[in-house]
Design a protein around this motif. Structure first.
Motif, mmCIF file in Angstrom:
data_model
loop_
_atom_site.group_PDB
_atom_site.id
_atom_site.type_symbol
_atom_site.label_atom_id
_atom_site.label_comp_id
_atom_site.label_asym_id
_atom_site.label_seq_id
_atom_site.Cartn_x
_atom_site.Cartn_y
_atom_site.Cartn_z
ATOM 1 N N ASP A 86 0.837 -1.189 0.000
ATOM 2 C CA ASP A 86 0.000 0.000 0.000
ATOM 3 C C ASP A 86 0.879 1.249 0.000
ATOM 4 O O ASP A 86 0.465 2.301 -0.484
ATOM 5 C CB ASP A 86 -0.920 -0.007 1.226
ATOM 6 N N LEU A 87 2.085 1.107 0.547
ATOM 7 C CA LEU A 87 3.053 2.205 0.548
ATOM 8 C C LEU A 87 4.455 1.609 0.507
ATOM 9 O O LEU A 87 4.736 0.644 1.217
ATOM 10 C CB LEU A 87 2.906 3.060 1.815
ATOM 11 N N LEU A 88 5.324 2.199 -0.307
ATOM 12 C CA LEU A 88 6.745 1.856 -0.338
ATOM 13 C C LEU A 88 7.512 3.069 0.160
ATOM 14 O O LEU A 88 7.409 4.152 -0.419
ATOM 15 C CB LEU A 88 7.203 1.495 -1.751
ATOM 16 N N VAL A 89 8.265 2.874 1.243
ATOM 17 C CA VAL A 89 9.098 3.934 1.814
ATOM 18 C C VAL A 89 10.551 3.584 1.539
ATOM 19 O O VAL A 89 10.974 2.458 1.791
ATOM 20 C CB VAL A 89 8.874 4.053 3.341
ATOM 21 N N THR A 90 11.314 4.545 1.027
ATOM 22 C CA THR A 90 12.762 4.363 0.901
ATOM 23 C C THR A 90 13.435 5.294 1.900
ATOM 24 O O THR A 90 12.950 6.389 2.180
ATOM 25 C CB THR A 90 13.256 4.663 -0.525
ATOM 26 N N LYS A 91 14.552 4.813 2.450
ATOM 27 C CA LYS A 91 15.241 5.585 3.485
ATOM 28 C C LYS A 91 16.739 5.385 3.364
ATOM 29 O O LYS A 91 17.200 4.422 2.758
ATOM 30 C CB LYS A 91 14.745 5.184 4.875
ATOM 31 N N GLU A 92 17.481 6.290 3.992
ATOM 32 C CA GLU A 92 18.947 6.197 4.042
ATOM 33 C C GLU A 92 19.436 6.127 5.479
ATOM 34 O O GLU A 92 20.644 6.091 5.718
ATOM 35 C CB GLU A 92 19.571 7.408 3.339
ATOM 36 N N VAL A 93 18.517 6.100 6.438
ATOM 37 C CA VAL A 93 18.850 6.067 7.867
ATOM 38 C C VAL A 93 18.107 4.912 8.515
ATOM 39 O O VAL A 93 17.410 4.152 7.844
ATOM 40 C CB VAL A 93 18.498 7.410 8.556
ATOM 41 N N ASN A 94 18.199 4.806 9.846
ATOM 42 C CA ASN A 94 17.650 3.626 10.512
ATOM 43 C C ASN A 94 16.133 3.622 10.655
ATOM 44 O O ASN A 94 15.513 2.583 10.564
ATOM 45 C CB ASN A 94 18.329 3.405 11.870
ATOM 46 N N SER A 95 15.477 4.710 10.906
ATOM 47 C CA SER A 95 14.041 4.706 11.149
ATOM 48 C C SER A 95 13.234 4.875 9.866
ATOM 49 O O SER A 95 13.518 5.771 9.062
ATOM 50 C CB SER A 95 13.653 5.831 12.119
ATOM 51 N N ALA A 96 12.213 4.051 9.704
ATOM 52 C CA ALA A 96 11.307 4.165 8.555
ATOM 53 C C ALA A 96 10.543 5.488 8.571
ATOM 54 O O ALA A 96 9.985 5.896 7.545
ATOM 55 C CB ALA A 96 10.325 2.999 8.551
ATOM 56 N N PHE A 97 10.532 6.175 9.705
ATOM 57 C CA PHE A 97 9.841 7.461 9.786
ATOM 58 C C PHE A 97 10.670 8.612 9.210
ATOM 59 O O PHE A 97 10.196 9.737 9.131
ATOM 60 C CB PHE A 97 9.436 7.754 11.234
ATOM 61 N N TYR A 98 11.909 8.330 8.811
ATOM 62 C CA TYR A 98 12.739 9.315 8.131
ATOM 63 C C TYR A 98 13.020 8.856 6.710
ATOM 64 O O TYR A 98 14.167 8.745 6.291
ATOM 65 C CB TYR A 98 14.050 9.550 8.893
#
Length: 188
Positions: A86-98
């Motif tokens: 339903d959502l794809l999040v990409t990140k460069e740090v540890n928390s999915a909220f960033y």
């Protein structure tokens, strides 16, 4: 134990960094919980069957030499991560909220107040995401046996096993930041 989930169909499953590059044991070291991916697959199948929201999180590492760099094959999801989220999040740090897009904003827009967190690694990105979720006011459930981690070395050179790190994460999170459970408890 009673099922820790509410009857809320809006409980989101957040699958963190289930990527092939984390199978590179020469880079990461020894892991624990060989059943992790099976448990992730069982949770994903149950969420899809129930029509609950699913979020995939992908780590695009900027660390030189990391097998999770966006341009490398190790950045791909493992085979257990099937279908579209339903959502794809990409990140460069540890928390999915960033990451991008903004997970917190998406959860609020979709009236989601309860999260189940699983993925890799237990004591890094999964734990960081759980801590932040709780601080943002989400009812957070941590599927411990649907995570795994790697042995680590302390600053003074002592080896800490992946199993000990997992127990420490469970002790740190449970009752303060999350309800720590096993997959069978969630599916039972």
């Amino acid at each position: 134990m009673p099922n820790p989930l509410t009857d809320d169909k809006r409980t989101a499953l957040i699958l963190v960094d289930v990527q092939t590059g984390l199978d590179d044991h020469e880079y990461w070291g020894e892991r624990n919980n060989e059943r992790c991916e099976d448990n992730i697959g069982a949770l994903l199948a149950a969420w899809r069957e129930a029509g609950r929201p699913v979020v995939f999180v992908k780590h695009n590492s900027v660390t030189p030499g990391s097998p999770l760099a966006a341009e490398l094959p190790g950045n791909a999801f493992k085979d257990v991560i099937e279908g579209e989220p339903d959502l794809l999040v990409t990140k460069e740090v540890n928390s999915a909220f960033y990451g991008t897009p903004d997970l917190h904003e998406w959860l609020r827009q979709n009236d989601i107040g309860e999260l189940v967190i699983a993925g890799i690694t237990t004591n890094h990105c999964c734990e960081s995401t759980a801590r932040m979720a709780a601080n943002l006011g989400y009812r957070t459930i941590f599927a411990l046996d649907a995570t795994h981690t790697f042995d680590a070395t302390t600053p003074d050179g002592e080896l800490v096993s992946a199993a000990d790190l997992t127990r420490a994460t469970a002790a740190s999170l449970h009752g303060e930041f999350a309800t720590v459970v096993d997959t069978a408890e969630l599916l039972g």
